[in-house]
Design an enzyme around this catalytic site. Structure first.
Site, short mmCIF file in Angstrom:
data_model
loop_
_atom_site.label_atom_id
_atom_site.label_comp_id
_atom_site.label_asym_id
_atom_site.label_seq_id
_atom_site.Cartn_x
_atom_site.Cartn_y
_atom_site.Cartn_z
N ALA A 1 15.37 14.25 18.60
CA ALA A 1 16.56 14.25 17.74
C ALA A 1 16.43 13.16 16.70
O ALA A 1 15.65 12.22 16.85
CB ALA A 1 17.82 13.99 18.57
N THR B 1 16.84 18.96 12.59
CA THR B 1 16.25 18.72 13.92
C THR B 1 17.27 18.96 15.04
O THR B 1 16.99 19.69 16.00
CB THR B 1 15.69 17.29 14.02
N THR C 1 25.02 13.02 23.88
CA THR C 1 25.61 11.68 23.74
C THR C 1 27.12 11.67 23.98
O THR C 1 27.79 12.69 23.75
CB THR C 1 25.33 11.16 22.30
N ASP C 2 27.63 10.53 24.39
CA ASP C 2 29.09 10.40 24.54
C ASP C 2 29.80 10.46 23.18
O ASP C 2 31.01 10.69 23.13
CB ASP C 2 29.46 9.10 25.28
N GLU C 3 29.03 10.28 22.09
CA GLU C 3 29.66 10.26 20.77
C GLU C 3 30.28 11.60 20.39
O GLU C 3 31.10 11.66 19.48
CB GLU C 3 28.66 9.83 19.69
N LYS D 1 24.96 16.65 17.07
CA LYS D 1 24.71 16.73 18.53
C LYS D 1 25.72 17.67 19.18
O LYS D 1 25.37 18.46 20.07
CB LYS D 1 24.79 15.33 19.16
N PRO E 1 31.42 3.36 7.87
CA PRO E 1 32.44 4.38 7.57
C PRO E 1 32.68 5.27 8.80
O PRO E 1 31.72 5.68 9.47
CB PRO E 1 31.82 5.20 6.44
P1 NAD Z 1 14.75 7.92 19.12
O1 NAD Z 1 15.20 8.04 17.71
O2 NAD Z 1 14.24 6.61 19.61
O3 NAD Z 1 13.62 9.00 19.40
C1 NAD Z 1 13.69 10.31 18.94
C2 NAD Z 1 12.31 10.95 19.10
O4 NAD Z 1 12.41 12.32 18.69
C3 NAD Z 1 11.23 10.30 18.27
O5 NAD Z 1 10.05 10.13 19.03
C4 NAD Z 1 11.00 11.29 17.15
O6 NAD Z 1 9.69 11.27 16.62
C5 NAD Z 1 11.30 12.60 17.85
N1 NAD Z 1 11.69 13.68 16.92
C6 NAD Z 1 12.59 13.60 15.91
N2 NAD Z 1 12.66 14.79 15.27
C7 NAD Z 1 11.81 15.63 15.90
C8 NAD Z 1 11.45 16.99 15.72
N3 NAD Z 1 11.99 17.73 14.73
N4 NAD Z 1 10.56 17.54 16.56
C9 NAD Z 1 9.99 16.80 17.54
N5 NAD Z 1 10.27 15.51 17.75
C10 NAD Z 1 11.18 14.91 16.95
O7 NAD Z 1 15.99 8.42 19.98
P2 NAD Z 1 16.49 7.95 21.43
O8 NAD Z 1 17.43 6.84 21.26
O9 NAD Z 1 15.34 7.83 22.32
O10 NAD Z 1 17.35 9.24 21.84
C11 NAD Z 1 16.74 10.33 22.49
C12 NAD Z 1 17.79 11.39 22.76
O11 NAD Z 1 18.83 10.86 23.57
C13 NAD Z 1 18.47 11.92 21.49
O12 NAD Z 1 18.68 13.29 21.66
C14 NAD Z 1 19.79 11.16 21.45
O13 NAD Z 1 20.78 11.91 20.79
C15 NAD Z 1 20.08 11.05 22.92
N6 NAD Z 1 20.92 9.90 23.31
C16 NAD Z 1 20.58 8.63 22.89
C17 NAD Z 1 21.35 7.56 23.33
C18 NAD Z 1 21.01 6.15 22.92
O14 NAD Z 1 21.78 5.23 23.20
N7 NAD Z 1 19.87 5.89 22.28
C19 NAD Z 1 22.47 7.77 24.14
C20 NAD Z 1 22.78 9.09 24.52
C21 NAD Z 1 22.00 10.14 24.11
O1 DAU Z 2 26.86 6.22 22.45
C1 DAU Z 2 25.58 6.77 22.46
C2 DAU Z 2 24.94 6.55 21.12
O2 DAU Z 2 24.63 5.15 21.05
C3 DAU Z 2 23.69 7.39 20.89
O3 DAU Z 2 24.04 8.74 20.89
C4 DAU Z 2 23.03 7.01 19.56
O4 DAU Z 2 21.81 7.74 19.42
C5 DAU Z 2 22.74 5.53 19.57
O5 DAU Z 2 22.20 5.15 18.32
C6 DAU Z 2 24.02 4.74 19.85
O6 DAU Z 2 24.96 4.86 18.75
P1 DAU Z 2 25.79 3.61 18.22
O7 DAU Z 2 26.22 3.87 16.84
O8 DAU Z 2 26.84 3.23 19.20
O9 DAU Z 2 24.62 2.49 18.29
P2 DAU Z 2 24.19 1.33 17.27
O10 DAU Z 2 23.19 0.49 18.01
O11 DAU Z 2 23.83 1.84 15.94
O12 DAU Z 2 25.53 0.48 17.12
C7 DAU Z 2 26.19 -0.06 18.25
C8 DAU Z 2 27.47 -0.71 17.75
O13 DAU Z 2 27.13 -1.87 16.98
C9 DAU Z 2 28.28 0.17 16.85
O14 DAU Z 2 29.66 -0.08 17.09
C10 DAU Z 2 27.91 -0.29 15.45
C11 DAU Z 2 27.63 -1.76 15.64
N1 DAU Z 2 26.58 -2.34 14.77
C12 DAU Z 2 25.38 -1.70 14.69
C13 DAU Z 2 24.37 -2.20 13.91
C14 DAU Z 2 23.04 -1.49 13.81
C15 DAU Z 2 26.81 -3.53 14.10
O15 DAU Z 2 27.91 -4.13 14.20
N2 DAU Z 2 25.81 -4.03 13.32
C16 DAU Z 2 24.61 -3.41 13.18
O16 DAU Z 2 23.74 -3.93 12.42
#
Ligand code: NAD
Ligand code: DAU
Length: 364
Positions: free
Chosen positions: A87, A104, A138-140, A168, A297
């Site tokens: 993703a 994607t 995701t919880d989002e 998502k 935003p």
């Molecule tokens: P990430 O951005 O670190 O990794 C995403 C991976 O997907 C990368 O390796 C990228 O190269 C690959 N990718 C992107 N587009 C692609 C495509 N078209 N085909 C094949 N591969 C592709 O993301 P993450 O934080 O590891 O998240 C992984 C999954 O978990 C996502 O689906 C995200 O929505 C979900 N998720 C993430 C979090 C979080 O906190 N990071 C929480 C809940 C759910």
């Molecule tokens: O809740 C699950 C989600 O968590 C996943 O689905 C997403 O893939 C993952 O990116 C994450 O989303 P968030 O937007 O919550 O994560 P992020 O780390 O970008 O930001 C966490 C919090 O911190 C959010 O409230 C925004 C704030 N933030 C983020 C950045 C990058 C800041 O205050 N400053 C920053 O520079």
């Protein structure tokens, strides 16, 4: 994990969570794993370096939007289960431009599901009974909670607020529909904010660590009182494997760490951990570098999610104490400066400059 399929496709396995999942599968199970990853700015082969059993892992460089490729991988590796993580994952990037998110997250999920449905239909009755497609979401998708509201459950309304969350949610609907309409054995999971090693330095925790060490301002969006529920990536991966092993097709399972923190509290804890591990030469704390900047935003105010269904049905619960997980994460980044340099592509640096430009100055 006795009931795991023996051949598993992990999409997005070169990313943050995907690589932790591939590592866990490789180190703690006998499964053969195929990683399908496009290697966007967020995907890195380094994340899969040093697997304990490389002979049980195959890497395929490709796009989930490529249905023919998905079909070929599923057939060639006789895949018995898919863990779909590929993703576009960063909210701030989705605000700058959502095309790749639609492509994607929505189109890619649709094409992969279509390929997997065809593959599933051609399996033996035994193969069909075993096959699972775990869609990692995701919880989002549930939107934002007020301070006094109960955590999200699987029955909470879907109200995505960012283009990322909307993409998502759309994917979740497509996967759910494939189950309802076609009997495709899909399971959906919705997890809260992950932290741990190998998270791209565009997300809050690695941004803070990297910029603190570089003596740059630490950017907090708005008042910093937004709340996130943090879970260690390994706890998330254990939940996914438990869902794959014993989850019921057609069900949604929420996954959370039961660990709500305001962004400000989290960043202060990170600064304190850095003060402990690598004190600033001038004796000042890293918290002095915190700077409030313009808010995101549409910024969701609070996420909190109940894992009660997963706990009751499948006996899973998060086990990593947050303070310990955070300290370990800080130590991992301190020990892996070379990784940070390797994943900081020109594309990533351009985004960061655009996102933080006016605040990117070094404080030294
Ligand atoms: P990430 O951005 O670190 O990794 C995403 C991976 O997907 C990368 O390796 C990228 O190269 C690959 N990718 C992107 N587009 C692609 C495509 N078209 N085909 C094949 N591969 C592709 O993301 P993450 O934080 O590891 O998240 C992984 C999954 O978990 C996502 O689906 C995200 O929505 C979900 N998720 C993430 C979090 C979080 O906190 N990071 C929480 C809940 C759910
Ligand atoms: O809740 C699950 C989600 O968590 C996943 O689905 C997403 O893939 C993952 O990116 C994450 O989303 P968030 O937007 O919550 O994560 P992020 O780390 O970008 O930001 C966490 C919090 O911190 C959010 O409230 C925004 C704030 N933030 C983020 C950045 C990058 C800041 O205050 N400053 C920053 O520079």
């Amino acid at each position: 994990m006795a009931n795991l399929p023996s051949s598993i496709l992990v999409t997005g396995g070169a990313g943050f969570i995907g690589s932790a999942l591939v590592r866990m599968l490789n180190e703690t199970t006998d499964a053969r794993v195929v990683t399908l990853d496009k290697l966007t700015y967020a995907g890195h082969r380094e994340n899969l370096a040093g697997l304990a059993h490389p002979e049980r892992h195959t890497f395929v460089h490709g796009d989930v939007c490529d249905r023919a490729l998905c079909a070929a991988v599923l057939a060639e590796h006789r895949v018995e289960a898919v863990l779909h993580l590929a993703a576009e994952s960063h909210v701030d990037r989705s605000i700058v431009g959502a095309d790749a998110f639609v492509e994607t997250n929505i189109v890619g999920t649709h094409r992969l599901v279509e390929a997997a449905r065809a593959h599933f239909s051609a399996l033996s009755a035994e193969g069909r009974a075993r096959f699972r497609f775990v869609h990692v979401s995701t919880d989002e998708v549930y939107g934002s909670l007020a301070p006094n509201e109960l955590p999200f459950t699987e029955k909470s309304p879907v109200r995505p607020n960012s283009p990322y969350a909307a993409s998502k949610a759309a994917a979740d609907h497509l996967v759910r529909a494939a189950h309802r309409t076609h009997g495709f054995p899909a399971i959906l999971t919705n997890c809260s904010n992950n932290y741990g090693p190998r998270q791209m330095p565009e997300k809050l925790i690695p941004v803070v660590i990297e910029r603190a060490l570089a003596r740059m301002s630490i950017p907090i969006y708005g008042d910093g009182l937004q709340v996130r529920d943090w879970i260690h990536v390994d706890d998330h991966c254990r939940a996914l494997l438990r869902v794959l092993e014993a989850g019921r097709a057609g069900e949604v399972y929420n996954i959370g760490g039961d660990c709500e923190r305001t962004n400000l509290a989290l960043v202060r804890a990170l600064c304190a951990a850095l003060d402990h591990e690598r004190p600033r030469a001038d004796g000042a704390g890293y918290a002095a570098q915190i700077e409030h900047v313009a808010d995101r935003p549409g910024h969701d105010r609070r996420y909190a999610i109940s894992s009660a269904k997963l706990a009751h049905e499948l006996g899973w619960r998060a086990t990593t104490p947050f303070e310990q997980g955070l300290a370990d994460t800080v130590r991992w980044y301190l020990a892996n400066g070379a990784w940070l340099a390797a994943v900081s592509s020109a594309e990533h640096r351009a985004f960061m400059a655009r996102q933080y430009g006016p605040h990117a100055r070094s404080l030294t």
